[in-house]
Motif scaffolding. Structure first.
Motif, PDB file in Angstrom:
ATOM      1  N   ALA A   1       0.827  -1.212   0.000  1.00  0.00           N
ATOM      2  CA  ALA A   1       0.000   0.000   0.000  1.00  0.00           C
ATOM      3  C   ALA A   1       0.858   1.257   0.000  1.00  0.00           C
ATOM      4  CB  ALA A   1      -0.930   0.003   1.211  1.00  0.00           C
ATOM      5  N   ARG A   2       1.973   1.228   0.688  1.00  0.00           N
ATOM      6  CA  ARG A   2       2.854   2.401   0.771  1.00  0.00           C
ATOM      7  C   ARG A   2       3.807   2.511  -0.415  1.00  0.00           C
ATOM      8  NH1 ARG A   2       4.708   2.108   7.173  1.00  0.00           N
ATOM      9  NH2 ARG A   2       2.865   3.157   8.026  1.00  0.00           N
ATOM     10  N   SER A   3       3.888   1.488  -1.248  1.00  0.00           N
ATOM     11  CA  SER A   3       4.913   1.446  -2.300  1.00  0.00           C
ATOM     12  C   SER A   3       4.780   2.563  -3.325  1.00  0.00           C
ATOM     13  CB  SER A   3       4.928   0.086  -3.001  1.00  0.00           C
ATOM     14  OG  SER A   3       3.728  -0.110  -3.741  1.00  0.00           O
ATOM     15  N   ASP A   4       3.585   3.112  -3.493  1.00  0.00           N
ATOM     16  CA  ASP A   4       3.410   4.190  -4.464  1.00  0.00           C
ATOM     17  C   ASP A   4       3.539   5.573  -3.828  1.00  0.00           C
ATOM     18  OD1 ASP A   4       1.055   4.319  -3.022  1.00  0.00           O
ATOM     19  OD2 ASP A   4      -0.272   4.195  -4.766  1.00  0.00           O
TER      20      ASP A   4
ATOM     21  N   ASP B   1      -7.609   1.650  -4.043  1.00  0.00           N
ATOM     22  CA  ASP B   1      -7.761   3.080  -4.318  1.00  0.00           C
ATOM     23  C   ASP B   1      -8.071   3.366  -5.783  1.00  0.00           C
ATOM     24  OD1 ASP B   1      -5.298   2.568  -5.467  1.00  0.00           O
ATOM     25  OD2 ASP B   1      -4.199   4.066  -4.309  1.00  0.00           O
ATOM     26  N   GLY B   2      -8.258   2.304  -6.577  1.00  0.00           N
ATOM     27  CA  GLY B   2      -8.626   2.473  -7.971  1.00  0.00           C
ATOM     28  C   GLY B   2      -7.483   2.843  -8.895  1.00  0.00           C
ATOM     29  N   VAL B   3      -6.257   2.861  -8.371  1.00  0.00           N
ATOM     30  CA  VAL B   3      -5.090   3.254  -9.171  1.00  0.00           C
ATOM     31  C   VAL B   3      -4.008   2.191  -9.038  1.00  0.00           C
ATOM     32  CG1 VAL B   3      -3.301   5.006  -9.495  1.00  0.00           C
ATOM     33  CG2 VAL B   3      -5.589   5.692  -8.735  1.00  0.00           C
ATOM     34  N   ARG B   4      -3.530   1.699 -10.196  1.00  0.00           N
ATOM     35  CA  ARG B   4      -2.382   0.785 -10.202  1.00  0.00           C
ATOM     36  C   ARG B   4      -1.157   1.575 -10.620  1.00  0.00           C
ATOM     37  NH1 ARG B   4      -3.360  -4.614 -13.463  1.00  0.00           N
ATOM     38  NH2 ARG B   4      -1.126  -4.765 -13.147  1.00  0.00           N
ATOM     39  N   ASP B   5      -0.243   1.709  -9.710  1.00  0.00           N
ATOM     40  CA  ASP B   5       0.975   2.481  -9.912  1.00  0.00           C
ATOM     41  C   ASP B   5       2.106   1.540 -10.336  1.00  0.00           C
ATOM     42  OD1 ASP B   5       3.612   3.314  -8.222  1.00  0.00           O
ATOM     43  OD2 ASP B   5       2.555   5.111  -8.920  1.00  0.00           O
ATOM     44  N   ASP B   6       3.085   2.066 -11.061  1.00  0.00           N
ATOM     45  CA  ASP B   6       4.232   1.250 -11.492  1.00  0.00           C
ATOM     46  C   ASP B   6       4.976   0.654 -10.297  1.00  0.00           C
ATOM     47  OD1 ASP B   6       3.694   1.685 -14.157  1.00  0.00           O
ATOM     48  OD2 ASP B   6       5.173   3.293 -14.384  1.00  0.00           O
ATOM     49  N   HIS B   7       5.090   1.412  -9.193  1.00  0.00           N
ATOM     50  CA  HIS B   7       5.773   0.898  -8.005  1.00  0.00           C
ATOM     51  C   HIS B   7       4.994  -0.281  -7.410  1.00  0.00           C
ATOM     52  CE1 HIS B   7       7.445   5.005  -8.276  1.00  0.00           C
ATOM     53  NE2 HIS B   7       8.544   4.394  -7.900  1.00  0.00           N
ATOM     54  N   GLU B   8       3.671  -0.165  -7.376  1.00  0.00           N
ATOM     55  CA  GLU B   8       2.845  -1.267  -6.866  1.00  0.00           C
ATOM     56  C   GLU B   8       2.978  -2.494  -7.772  1.00  0.00           C
ATOM     57  OE1 GLU B   8      -0.843   1.036  -4.707  1.00  0.00           O
ATOM     58  OE2 GLU B   8      -0.823   0.936  -6.900  1.00  0.00           O
ATOM     59  N   ASN B   9       2.942  -2.272  -9.088  1.00  0.00           N
ATOM     60  CA  ASN B   9       3.092  -3.392 -10.025  1.00  0.00           C
ATOM     61  C   ASN B   9       4.430  -4.088  -9.840  1.00  0.00           C
ATOM     62  OD1 ASN B   9       0.563  -3.096 -11.260  1.00  0.00           O
ATOM     63  ND2 ASN B   9       1.354  -1.609 -12.731  1.00  0.00           N
ATOM     64  N   ALA B  10       5.492  -3.302  -9.685  1.00  0.00           N
ATOM     65  CA  ALA B  10       6.824  -3.875  -9.501  1.00  0.00           C
ATOM     66  C   ALA B  10       6.904  -4.678  -8.202  1.00  0.00           C
ATOM     67  CB  ALA B  10       7.885  -2.770  -9.515  1.00  0.00           C
ATOM     68  N   LEU B  11       6.336  -4.120  -7.128  1.00  0.00           N
ATOM     69  CA  LEU B  11       6.361  -4.839  -5.852  1.00  0.00           C
ATOM     70  C   LEU B  11       5.512  -6.102  -5.927  1.00  0.00           C
ATOM     71  CD1 LEU B  11       7.446  -5.018  -3.024  1.00  0.00           C
ATOM     72  CD2 LEU B  11       5.594  -3.518  -2.259  1.00  0.00           C
ATOM     73  N   MET B  12       4.400  -6.051  -6.640  1.00  0.00           N
ATOM     74  CA  MET B  12       3.574  -7.261  -6.805  1.00  0.00           C
ATOM     75  C   MET B  12       4.341  -8.348  -7.556  1.00  0.00           C
ATOM     76  SD  MET B  12       0.753  -7.267  -5.191  1.00  0.00           S
ATOM     77  CE  MET B  12       0.186  -8.795  -5.926  1.00  0.00           C
ATOM     78  N   ARG B  13       5.056  -7.959  -8.617  1.00  0.00           N
ATOM     79  CA  ARG B  13       5.855  -8.965  -9.348  1.00  0.00           C
ATOM     80  C   ARG B  13       6.913  -9.574  -8.435  1.00  0.00           C
ATOM     81  NH1 ARG B  13       5.151  -5.198 -13.387  1.00  0.00           N
ATOM     82  NH2 ARG B  13       7.153  -4.205 -13.001  1.00  0.00           N
ATOM     83  N   LEU B  14       7.575  -8.725  -7.656  1.00  0.00           N
ATOM     84  CA  LEU B  14       8.608  -9.200  -6.739  1.00  0.00           C
ATOM     85  C   LEU B  14       7.994 -10.109  -5.671  1.00  0.00           C
ATOM     86  CD1 LEU B  14      11.536  -9.138  -5.655  1.00  0.00           C
ATOM     87  CD2 LEU B  14      10.868  -7.109  -4.328  1.00  0.00           C
TER      88      LEU B  14
END
Length: 146
Positions: free
Chosen positions: A34-37, A110-123
């Protein structure tokens, strides 16, 4: 309390986590995504509390207490790699799929997918030993309201 937990969590050969520690580690991972973005949105906070209450059978007060502890732990935890490895070692694969689904709920809250969130999800998906296909299915279930 957290210093000892972090020491155990980041040991070269960590011991398997007890149930309470696994709950704390999982909730802290939810906070981390949640904090990644850079925006720890209210929708994400509420979703983390809801997930903690439902997943662990906690009262709203107990879920809030766990979330508060997880926020502190997440702020002090050194890196996602060792942090997530401890969850992988403590949680069976089917339950790790539930972890990925919970992470997607927070990312999408929050209705927004951020690049940082995507990267952390992949990791996180990789570190938890969950396949990309299973992570994609979990994301689609969350997007469909499941």
């Amino acid at each position: 309390m957290f210093a000892d937990f972090l020491k155990r969590l980041t040991a070269p050969e960590p011991e398997p986590l007890a149930d309470d520690d696994a709950r704390l580690a999982l909730t802290a991972l939810l906070v981390r995504v949640a904090r990644s973005d850079g925006d720890y949105a209210e929708e994400e906070r509420r979703m983390i509390g809801k997930i903690a209450a439902e997943r662990f059978g906690l009262s709203p007060f107990e879920a809030q207490k766990l979330q508060s502890e997880a926020e502190t732990l997440e702020a002090e935890a050194p890196d996602t790699v060792r942090f997530t490895r401890a969850i992988k070692d403590a949680v069976p694969y089917d339950d790790r799929l539930g972890v990925i689904e919970a992470l997607w709920k927070v990312v999408l809250a929050d209705g927004v997918r951020d690049d940082h969130e995507n990267a952390l999800m992949r990791l996180a998906t990789n570190l938890l030993g969950v396949s990309d296909v299973d992570s994609g299915r979990a994301r689609r279930r969350v997007e469909a309201g499941g």
